[in-house]
Design a protein around this motif. Structure first.
Motif, PDB file in Angstrom:
ATOM      1  N   VAL A 182       0.844  -1.189   0.000  1.00  0.00           N
ATOM      2  CA  VAL A 182       0.000   0.000   0.000  1.00  0.00           C
ATOM      3  C   VAL A 182       0.883   1.243   0.000  1.00  0.00           C
ATOM      4  N   ARG A 183       0.531   2.207  -0.795  1.00  0.00           N
ATOM      5  CA  ARG A 183       1.259   3.474  -0.821  1.00  0.00           C
ATOM      6  C   ARG A 183       0.266   4.630  -0.854  1.00  0.00           C
ATOM      7  N   ILE A 184       0.749   5.804  -0.503  1.00  0.00           N
ATOM      8  CA  ILE A 184      -0.087   7.008  -0.531  1.00  0.00           C
ATOM      9  C   ILE A 184       0.449   7.951  -1.602  1.00  0.00           C
ATOM     10  N   ARG A 185      -0.416   8.371  -2.468  1.00  0.00           N
ATOM     11  CA  ARG A 185      -0.068   9.362  -3.489  1.00  0.00           C
ATOM     12  C   ARG A 185      -1.125  10.472  -3.457  1.00  0.00           C
ATOM     13  N   THR A 186      -0.909  11.516  -4.257  1.00  0.00           N
ATOM     14  CA  THR A 186      -1.869  12.623  -4.268  1.00  0.00           C
ATOM     15  C   THR A 186      -2.846  12.494  -5.435  1.00  0.00           C
ATOM     16  N   PHE A 187      -3.905  13.239  -5.332  1.00  0.00           N
ATOM     17  CA  PHE A 187      -5.021  13.211  -6.278  1.00  0.00           C
ATOM     18  C   PHE A 187      -4.605  13.744  -7.639  1.00  0.00           C
ATOM     19  N   ARG A 188      -5.107  13.080  -8.708  1.00  0.00           N
ATOM     20  CA  ARG A 188      -4.861  13.517 -10.083  1.00  0.00           C
ATOM     21  C   ARG A 188      -6.178  13.986 -10.679  1.00  0.00           C
ATOM     22  N   ALA A 189      -6.320  15.305 -10.811  1.00  0.00           N
ATOM     23  CA  ALA A 189      -7.547  15.869 -11.365  1.00  0.00           C
ATOM     24  C   ALA A 189      -7.735  15.381 -12.798  1.00  0.00           C
ATOM     25  N   GLY A 190      -8.979  15.020 -13.111  1.00  0.00           N
ATOM     26  CA  GLY A 190      -9.284  14.526 -14.445  1.00  0.00           C
ATOM     27  C   GLY A 190      -9.120  13.034 -14.594  1.00  0.00           C
ATOM     28  N   GLN A 191      -8.570  12.357 -13.564  1.00  0.00           N
ATOM     29  CA  GLN A 191      -8.369  10.908 -13.627  1.00  0.00           C
ATOM     30  C   GLN A 191      -8.998  10.166 -12.446  1.00  0.00           C
ATOM     31  N   ALA A 220     -16.974  20.295  -9.129  1.00  0.00           N
ATOM     32  CA  ALA A 220     -17.331  21.665  -8.750  1.00  0.00           C
ATOM     33  C   ALA A 220     -16.404  22.167  -7.643  1.00  0.00           C
ATOM     34  N   LYS A 221     -16.084  21.305  -6.689  1.00  0.00           N
ATOM     35  CA  LYS A 221     -15.204  21.709  -5.595  1.00  0.00           C
ATOM     36  C   LYS A 221     -13.766  21.896  -6.067  1.00  0.00           C
ATOM     37  N   GLU A 222     -13.404  21.228  -7.149  1.00  0.00           N
ATOM     38  CA  GLU A 222     -12.057  21.418  -7.701  1.00  0.00           C
ATOM     39  C   GLU A 222     -11.858  22.843  -8.206  1.00  0.00           C
ATOM     40  N   HIS A 223     -12.966  23.561  -8.440  1.00  0.00           N
ATOM     41  CA  HIS A 223     -12.874  24.948  -8.918  1.00  0.00           C
ATOM     42  C   HIS A 223     -12.911  25.956  -7.773  1.00  0.00           C
ATOM     43  N   GLU A 224     -13.072  25.452  -6.545  1.00  0.00           N
ATOM     44  CA  GLU A 224     -13.048  26.357  -5.395  1.00  0.00           C
ATOM     45  C   GLU A 224     -11.613  26.828  -5.137  1.00  0.00           C
ATOM     46  N   GLU A 225     -11.472  28.044  -4.600  1.00  0.00           N
ATOM     47  CA  GLU A 225     -10.142  28.623  -4.372  1.00  0.00           C
ATOM     48  C   GLU A 225      -9.300  27.772  -3.430  1.00  0.00           C
ATOM     49  N   TRP A 226      -9.950  27.109  -2.482  1.00  0.00           N
ATOM     50  CA  TRP A 226      -9.198  26.359  -1.476  1.00  0.00           C
ATOM     51  C   TRP A 226      -8.710  25.014  -1.982  1.00  0.00           C
ATOM     52  N   PHE A 227      -9.237  24.528  -3.100  1.00  0.00           N
ATOM     53  CA  PHE A 227      -8.892  23.181  -3.547  1.00  0.00           C
ATOM     54  C   PHE A 227      -7.410  23.080  -3.908  1.00  0.00           C
ATOM     55  N   ASP A 228      -6.756  22.038  -3.376  1.00  0.00           N
ATOM     56  CA  ASP A 228      -5.335  21.808  -3.637  1.00  0.00           C
ATOM     57  C   ASP A 228      -5.102  20.307  -3.759  1.00  0.00           C
ATOM     58  N   PRO A 229      -4.832  19.801  -4.964  1.00  0.00           N
ATOM     59  CA  PRO A 229      -4.617  18.356  -5.117  1.00  0.00           C
ATOM     60  C   PRO A 229      -3.443  17.841  -4.296  1.00  0.00           C
ATOM     61  N   ALA A 230      -2.495  18.730  -3.944  1.00  0.00           N
ATOM     62  CA  ALA A 230      -1.346  18.307  -3.137  1.00  0.00           C
ATOM     63  C   ALA A 230      -1.755  17.962  -1.716  1.00  0.00           C
ATOM     64  N   GLY A 231      -2.961  18.373  -1.306  1.00  0.00           N
ATOM     65  CA  GLY A 231      -3.466  18.045   0.019  1.00  0.00           C
ATOM     66  C   GLY A 231      -4.586  17.024  -0.014  1.00  0.00           C
ATOM     67  N   PHE A 232      -4.678  16.299  -1.116  1.00  0.00           N
ATOM     68  CA  PHE A 232      -5.725  15.287  -1.320  1.00  0.00           C
ATOM     69  C   PHE A 232      -5.001  13.945  -1.469  1.00  0.00           C
ATOM     70  N   PHE A 233      -5.006  13.143  -0.398  1.00  0.00           N
ATOM     71  CA  PHE A 233      -4.172  11.944  -0.344  1.00  0.00           C
ATOM     72  C   PHE A 233      -4.989  10.685  -0.613  1.00  0.00           C
ATOM     73  N   LEU A 234      -4.437   9.829  -1.498  1.00  0.00           N
ATOM     74  CA  LEU A 234      -5.084   8.583  -1.882  1.00  0.00           C
ATOM     75  C   LEU A 234      -4.206   7.400  -1.502  1.00  0.00           C
ATOM     76  N   ALA A 235      -4.782   6.432  -0.798  1.00  0.00           N
ATOM     77  CA  ALA A 235      -4.079   5.179  -0.502  1.00  0.00           C
ATOM     78  C   ALA A 235      -4.463   4.173  -1.575  1.00  0.00           C
ATOM     79  N   VAL A 236      -3.473   3.619  -2.252  1.00  0.00           N
ATOM     80  CA  VAL A 236      -3.731   2.682  -3.351  1.00  0.00           C
ATOM     81  C   VAL A 236      -2.904   1.413  -3.158  1.00  0.00           C
ATOM     82  N   ASP A 237      -3.377   0.334  -3.795  1.00  0.00           N
ATOM     83  CA  ASP A 237      -2.621  -0.921  -3.725  1.00  0.00           C
ATOM     84  C   ASP A 237      -1.637  -0.996  -4.887  1.00  0.00           C
ATOM     85  N   GLY A 238      -1.017  -2.157  -5.072  1.00  0.00           N
ATOM     86  CA  GLY A 238       0.011  -2.309  -6.104  1.00  0.00           C
ATOM     87  C   GLY A 238      -0.494  -2.101  -7.513  1.00  0.00           C
ATOM     88  N   ALA A 239      -1.811  -2.294  -7.712  1.00  0.00           N
ATOM     89  CA  ALA A 239      -2.411  -2.084  -9.029  1.00  0.00           C
ATOM     90  C   ALA A 239      -3.030  -0.696  -9.153  1.00  0.00           C
TER      91      ALA A 239
END
Length: 323
Positions: A182-191, A220-239
């Protein structure tokens, strides 16, 4: 709707850009006076959806999920407002309201007039009665005026939402502990939107607001001023399959927020939620936030215990009054 002592209450199924701006100004004034916003984020987002008339086909933009109760004084100045969320009226028979009264016009019957109109809209009597789950009215910060109105009209307290918080400097934050693979990466807008919405739905299938988030809501929230993908953390498996996420938020005053922590039920029980929470807290600390807050259901004892172990304490309470 009626005129009482020079106060005029009217109902709207949509607001034009000018009236929406008046409502936003009233909400800002109320927040400044009380130290807490009188309405939730979703109300603000719906009000912001009202663009200038030149960008609309019609001069009034109606949201089929929203109704508006507007109170003006004899000089036509906006002194009270209630937002009624009708999204679950057909499916669950429930209406949810939030209201604000101008600080200079309190204890003059404006709040009571709004509550009376909401009870009438919900086809409920003005006299105290058993809770039918028909109408819910939020009081953010458990405002004393709201408590008095609830007692007067015989509302119960079916739901409490705790606001908890802590300093980010101390106590020291632990390192995230992740299971093998398991690893943690950040959110990818549009994906990542579809997988986040899917996991969110499973994680919050029981939650009356969060569980219904759609891809449209997320975008819609991605267009808010406060939205920052660098602060949106996703835990994913090997796939790269999504197991859980921690969406953080930073308020204009620098206050950090554990905005949403969601873990797929199939991945629960191994401490992933705690590790995601810690990863977000460390990010907020490292990017300059001195304090962090979060909201948690008052009857969610397991979650409250987790947050207490991470140094959080109860700050205040939002109450949902019901009839």
């Amino acid at each position: 709707m009626g005129n009482v002592c020079g106060v005029q209450l009217t109902w709207r199924n949509g607001l034009d850009s000018s009236e929406a701006a008046e409502v936003m100004a009233l909400l800002d004034k109320t927040e400044q006076a009380d130290g807490v916003a009188p309405v939730g984020e979703h109300v603000i987002l719906r009000l912001k959806a009202h663009r200038d008339v030149i960008h609309q086909i019609e001069p009034v933009q109606a949201d089929v999920r929203s109704e508006h109760f507007v109170v003006r004084d004899a000089g036509s100045v906006l002194i009270g407002y209630a937002h009624l969320d009708t999204e679950h009226e057909k499916t669950a028979g429930q209406l949810v309201a939030e209201l604000a009264v101008h600080p200079d016009h309190r204890r003059k019957g404006v709040g009571a007039r709004l509550v009376e109109a909401l009870l009438d809209r919900a086809e409920l009597s003005l006299e105290p009665a058993p809770d039918l789950g028909r109408l819910r009215i939020w009081s953010h910060g458990e405002h004393p005026g709201a408590v008095r109105l609830a007692e007067r009209f015989g509302f119960s307290r079916p739901r409490e939402l705790w606001r908890m918080g802590r300093d980010l400097a101390t106590p020291e934050l632990p390192e995230p502990e992740l299971a093998e693979g398991v690893r943690i990466r950040t959110f990818r807008a549009g994906q990542d939107e579809p997988s986040v919405v899917e996991v969110n739905h499973r994680a919050f299938s029981w939650h009356p607001e969060q569980g219904g988030m759609t891809e449209q809501d997320l975008r819609a929230k991605e267009h808010e001023e406060w939205f920052d993908p660098a602060g949106f953390f996703l835990a994913v498996d090997g796939a790269d399959r999504l197991l859980g996420f921690h969406w953080t938020k930073v308020h204009p005053d620098g206050m950090g927020e554990v905005y949403v922590v969601g873990v797929d039920p199939a991945a629960q029980g191994g401490g992933l939620g705690r590790s995601l929470t810690v990863a977000g807290l460390r990010h907020l600390r490292d990017t300059g936030s001195r304090q962090v807050m979060l909201y948690v259901e008052g009857d969610n004892a397991p979650a409250i215990k987790v947050y207490q172990r991470l140094g959080f304490e109860k700050w205040d309470t939002d109450v949902q009054f019901g009839r």
